[in-house]
Design an enzyme around this catalytic site. Structure first.
Site, short mmCIF file in Angstrom:
data_model
loop_
_atom_site.label_atom_id
_atom_site.label_comp_id
_atom_site.label_asym_id
_atom_site.label_seq_id
_atom_site.Cartn_x
_atom_site.Cartn_y
_atom_site.Cartn_z
CG ASP A 1 -75.82 62.36 103.56
OD1 ASP A 1 -75.44 62.73 104.34
OD2 ASP A 1 -76.03 61.13 103.13
CE1 TYR B 1 -79.35 61.30 119.54
CE2 TYR B 1 -80.08 60.98 121.85
CZ TYR B 1 -80.16 61.82 120.65
OH TYR B 1 -80.69 62.76 120.55
CB SER B 2 -74.75 58.53 125.44
OG SER B 2 -76.09 58.61 126.25
#
Ligand SMILES: NC(=O)c1ccc[n+]([C@@H]2O[C@H](COP(=O)([O-])OP(=O)(O)OC[C@H]3O[C@@H](n4cnc5c(N)ncnc54)[C@H](OP(=O)(O)O)[C@@H]3O)[C@@H](O)[C@H]2O)c1
Length: 268
Positions: A63, A156-157
């Site tokens: 992870d 996200y951007s």
């Protein structure tokens, strides 16, 4: 950069673009090292590569947001390989939701997976990369949504745009040591991204695939071609190139187009 005979570490290699990139890299004569959390999926992709090439690639579950997992990965890598010329930071999640409707933990998780984890992993893996002869390359699989804030996708951007600033910085800082970088910004691709991402309230997304999406196999080919051509930034569709140029050439027109997209999303 010629990847034949070279080690290539790919994060997020258990599915989608990362898995296809590992298969494609192996078919081009490279030695992919597959990293993601789901060991059973890594085993499956590794077996496919062995079937295609006769050689079982290295793989390790990790992870990338967990420091202890990253340390175990580096320790294992130092025993398994002598050097690492190419690192493809591909693992990522998407997050959908307006700014005023997104919970802080969704923003935090998105920044962790898409920004902090690749930055920390790259810092920790640099000594192994420095041991490689000749050219070394650090890739970030980004998105056209990093080129301008996209309404309904702010987390996200922002997470991917931060990655652009980081990659642009190390491109200059590490150049004298033979490092190169690539910002690879694929358009819609038929992967699990739209169903494994987060909604603003923290629930898991259940979105349909966008129309006109490309296959991960096609996108992986374009990714490795961009690596070979030493591109600085590359796109897989017109939307990416449109955002890239419009951002500076006609920002007002671009804002209007993105505003219309927001209204359309809400009508759905
Ligand atoms: N699909 C698109 O339309 C599109 C468009 C533009 C950009 N991208 C970018 O392409 C990249 C790959 O996404 P994809 O579309 O191929 O989606 P995907 O099929 O969902 O693949 C995401 C990969 O990231 C891994 N991952 C997620 N969290 C992780 C963590 N904490 N530690 C380690 N690995 C982790 C997942 O593996 P495990 O679950 O096994 O850990 C999986 O292998 C992403 O960075 C995404 O932003 C995709």
């Amino acid at each position: 950069m010629d990847i034949k005979g070279k080690n290539v570490l790919i994060t997020g290699a258990s599915s989608g673009i990362g898995a296809a990139a590992a298969i494609e890299a192996a078919s081009r004569g490279a030695f992919p090292i597959l990293v993601a959390r789901r060991r059973n999926e890594l085993e499956r992709i590794a077996a496919m590569i062995q079937n295609n090439t006769g050689r079982l690639p290295l793989f390790q579950n990790c992870d990338i947001t967990e420091k202890s997992d990253r340390s175990a990965l580096i320790e294992w890598l130092e025993k398994e390989i002598e050097s690492l010329p190419l690192l493809i930071n591909n693992a990522g999640i998407t997050a959908h939701g307006r700014f005023d409707k997104t919970r802080p933990e969704v923003l935090e998780r998105t920044m962790q997976v898409n920004f902090f984890a690749p930055v920390f992993l790259t810092q920790e893996i640099l000594p192994l990369m420095r041991k490689a002869e000749g050219k070394k390359k650090i890739v970030l699989v980004s998105t056209p949504s990093a080129l301008h804030g996209v309404p309904g996708r702010f987390a996200y951007s922002a997470s991917k745009a931060a990655g652009h600033a980081w990659i642009e910085t190390i491109r200059i800082e590490l150049k004298e040591e033979g490092f190169d970088t690539l910002l690879f910004c694929p358009g819609y691709t038929t992967t699990a991204l739209r169903t494994s991402g987060l909604a603003g309230d923290g629930s898991t997304l259940e979105e349909e695939q966008a129309s006109g999406a490309r296959t991960p196999e096609d996108v992986a080919k374009l990714l490795l071609t961009s690596v070979r051509k030493d591109d600085r930034i590359s796109f897989t569709n017109a939307a990416g190139r449109y955002l890239y140029y419009m951002r500076t050439m006609a920002p007002g027109t671009l804002e209007n187009a993105l505003g219309k997209k927001l209204k359309k999303d809400f009508q759905k």
